[in-house]
Design a protein around this motif. Sequence first.
Motif, PDB file in Angstrom:
ATOM      1  N   ALA A  95       0.804  -1.306   0.012  1.00 54.80           N
ATOM      2  CA  ALA A  95      -0.071  -0.112  -0.194  1.00 54.80           C
ATOM      3  C   ALA A  95       0.840   1.141   0.121  1.00 54.80           C
ATOM      4  O   ALA A  95       1.006   1.935   1.115  1.00 54.80           O
ATOM      5  CB  ALA A  95      -0.874   0.133   1.220  1.00 54.80           C
ATOM      6  N   ALA A 149      -5.848   4.094   1.048  1.00 62.95           N
ATOM      7  CA  ALA A 149      -6.032   3.360  -0.298  1.00 62.95           C
ATOM      8  C   ALA A 149      -7.364   3.844  -0.758  1.00 62.95           C
ATOM      9  O   ALA A 149      -8.300   3.571   0.031  1.00 62.95           O
ATOM     10  CB  ALA A 149      -5.595   2.113  -0.340  1.00 62.95           C
ATOM     11  N   ALA A 175      -5.988  -1.639   4.054  1.00 65.80           N
ATOM     12  CA  ALA A 175      -5.615  -0.628   2.859  1.00 65.80           C
ATOM     13  C   ALA A 175      -6.605   0.483   3.080  1.00 65.80           C
ATOM     14  O   ALA A 175      -6.151   1.510   2.754  1.00 65.80           O
ATOM     15  CB  ALA A 175      -6.402  -1.523   1.687  1.00 65.80           C
ATOM     16  N   ALA A 203      -3.619   0.258  -3.629  1.00 63.95           N
ATOM     17  CA  ALA A 203      -3.000  -0.789  -2.896  1.00 63.95           C
ATOM     18  C   ALA A 203      -2.923  -2.109  -3.778  1.00 63.95           C
ATOM     19  O   ALA A 203      -4.094  -2.410  -4.560  1.00 63.95           O
ATOM     20  CB  ALA A 203      -3.899  -1.080  -1.488  1.00 63.95           C
TER      21      ALA A 203
END
Length: 145
Positions: free
Chosen positions: A58, A96, A91, A63
């Motif tokens: 990530a 992300a 994530a 990610a």
Amino acid sequence: MRWWDVEALMPLERELFGDTAWSAEMFWSELSHPETRWYVVAENPETTDVLGYAGLLAPGLEADVQTVAVAPHAQGQGIGRGLLDALIHQARERAATSLLLEVRADNEAAIKLYSARGFERIAIRRRYYQPGDIDAWVMRLRPLT
């Protein structure tokens, strides 16, 4: 996952991935970058045997799932789902906005798991998995909600 977990998971890595298995050094290299990598291990609480593990890259808004592995005798018990959910959560924690992965086109159980979690196939990488010339599906979960 910590560096001392690597030795315990290596037999499972070799069993599941054969010629394409990562080496211990590859895992240690991944673990040396906690700012962009995150790995988790699922253990049997009674024996501390490794039942599965998963990893995330990530570095920014996008990610990638690096690996998801579940011991054959532990498959079908929700361990893969729990590992994948942990990756999705991590994530999100790392801000992300999408999560990508590659999965063998012939791995129906994994495709079913990823699809159930909202991943959609966005591309095919022909002959990605070697040896064997197996295609990979590229799947994406977006947005991460």
